[in-house]
Scaffold this motif. Sequence first.
Motif, short mmCIF file in Angstrom:
data_model
loop_
_atom_site.label_atom_id
_atom_site.label_comp_id
_atom_site.label_asym_id
_atom_site.label_seq_id
_atom_site.Cartn_x
_atom_site.Cartn_y
_atom_site.Cartn_z
N MET A 1 0.83 -1.28 -0.08
CA MET A 1 0.02 0.07 -0.02
C MET A 1 0.89 1.26 0.14
O MET A 1 1.23 1.69 0.99
N ARG A 3 1.90 5.38 -0.83
CA ARG A 3 1.29 6.67 -1.06
C ARG A 3 1.75 7.18 -2.28
O ARG A 3 2.77 6.64 -2.95
N TYR A 182 -6.40 4.30 -1.85
CA TYR A 182 -7.32 4.35 -0.79
C TYR A 182 -8.84 5.02 -1.24
O TYR A 182 -9.78 5.09 -0.22
N ASP A 183 -8.97 4.94 -2.51
CA ASP A 183 -10.24 5.45 -2.92
C ASP A 183 -10.54 4.45 -4.08
O ASP A 183 -10.83 5.09 -5.41
N ASN A 235 -7.94 0.53 2.89
CA ASN A 235 -7.91 1.79 3.19
C ASN A 235 -7.52 1.68 4.87
O ASN A 235 -8.38 1.34 5.57
N ARG A 236 -6.19 2.15 4.94
CA ARG A 236 -5.74 1.86 6.57
C ARG A 236 -6.35 2.60 7.60
O ARG A 236 -6.36 2.37 8.73
N LYS A 283 -8.94 -1.66 11.88
CA LYS A 283 -8.22 -1.17 10.59
C LYS A 283 -7.14 -1.93 10.01
O LYS A 283 -6.27 -2.38 11.01
#
Length: 383
Positions: A1, A3, A182-183, A235-236, A283
């Motif tokens: 995951m 960024r 994350y979307d 999504n964390r 989460k």
Amino acid sequence: MTRLPDEPYATAGGYSRRKLLKIGIGIGIGVAVGAGAVGSGTGVAVAGGPGDPSSPTFATKVRNLSGPAETGPFASPWTDLGIPALCPDGTMLFVGGDTFNGDHVPRPGEPADDWRAPIGLRSGSADLNNLRIDGSVGGGHANSLVDEPHNPVGDKATTAIPSDVFVVDGVMYMHLMRGVIYDTHHTDFWRSTDNGETWEYLCQWPGDLHGGQFQQKTYAVAEGDYCYVLSTVFNRDVESGMLLHRVRKDSLGNADAYEPWGYVDGDWRWNAPAPTTVFGIRKWGEICFRAMDGKYVLTWLNMNPLSIRAMVFPLPTSDLTRTLEQTMILPGTPGQEAANFVASPYGGFVIPGSTFGNFHIVVSQWYDATNYRFMQYKVNMLS
């Protein structure tokens, strides 16, 4: 995951370093949830505690698998995840996430240099004692395994993050999460019949299916006719259940063939009207589900407290809420890493060839512009 280049630097899960310090370093506690219940705590299990029949779980670093020295020769000095799969030809393919060239990872606001996702990096040896990247899909320049143009969406861009790569009957399969990170707009599924060199599209699922809890998928290839699939939200920062499905091996590419495991009328059954979370609500970071040595193992990035954990159980339908959570990796401080303390850890994918007595995982880290990589760690024993 990973960024995207325009996001601020953070520890795994989007935590700032300041927030991580508030979390602190310690052994994680897993809350048990009764069958059919969601999010109601009924007990705890502590890794290395009195309920653990073996010695506390302990991990040590074996080597860096990616980085300027290891994967720079393939125009991929900066990459993460490295989900490992044993190819039919005996090589080990490590599928990376967001990957960049240049002398550092793009800082916020900087253009991305040769941004690709996902990529395939190859070790000619599958020996756990001799894993080294000596090739890539693309030769001297690791190419994107599938088309991903990184289209702009507002001030961000789309990407293709792998959540799992595995092999069934000589065919490789790969699951990707697509859209702005994350979307997730949708997830899609691919297969390769040439050891990961080329990939064929099979199917996709909408990102909002089952409330988004079918975004991040991981597959256990069991004996017999079925694979078993665990899934969560990708999504964390969002609380999610963990869902279980099964799918026949000959129907992996049929999006409608996945049968949910659910709690209905006081009992659990396959093909329930809707899936029920098998692990309460929390989460989640990366997850990895494998059939191994006649049992099943789940590894995952736990977000609170931050750690990489594992659990071992006899059946895919075992009660995970009453299964011991064993902490393998804990967050450490850059420059002071030792044993199983890792600065900004995430990932935790099981390396094929592992046994419970000689267990190896791929751990990623990212804490600044020149420390973004995936590594091999050995776990001495899982209970």
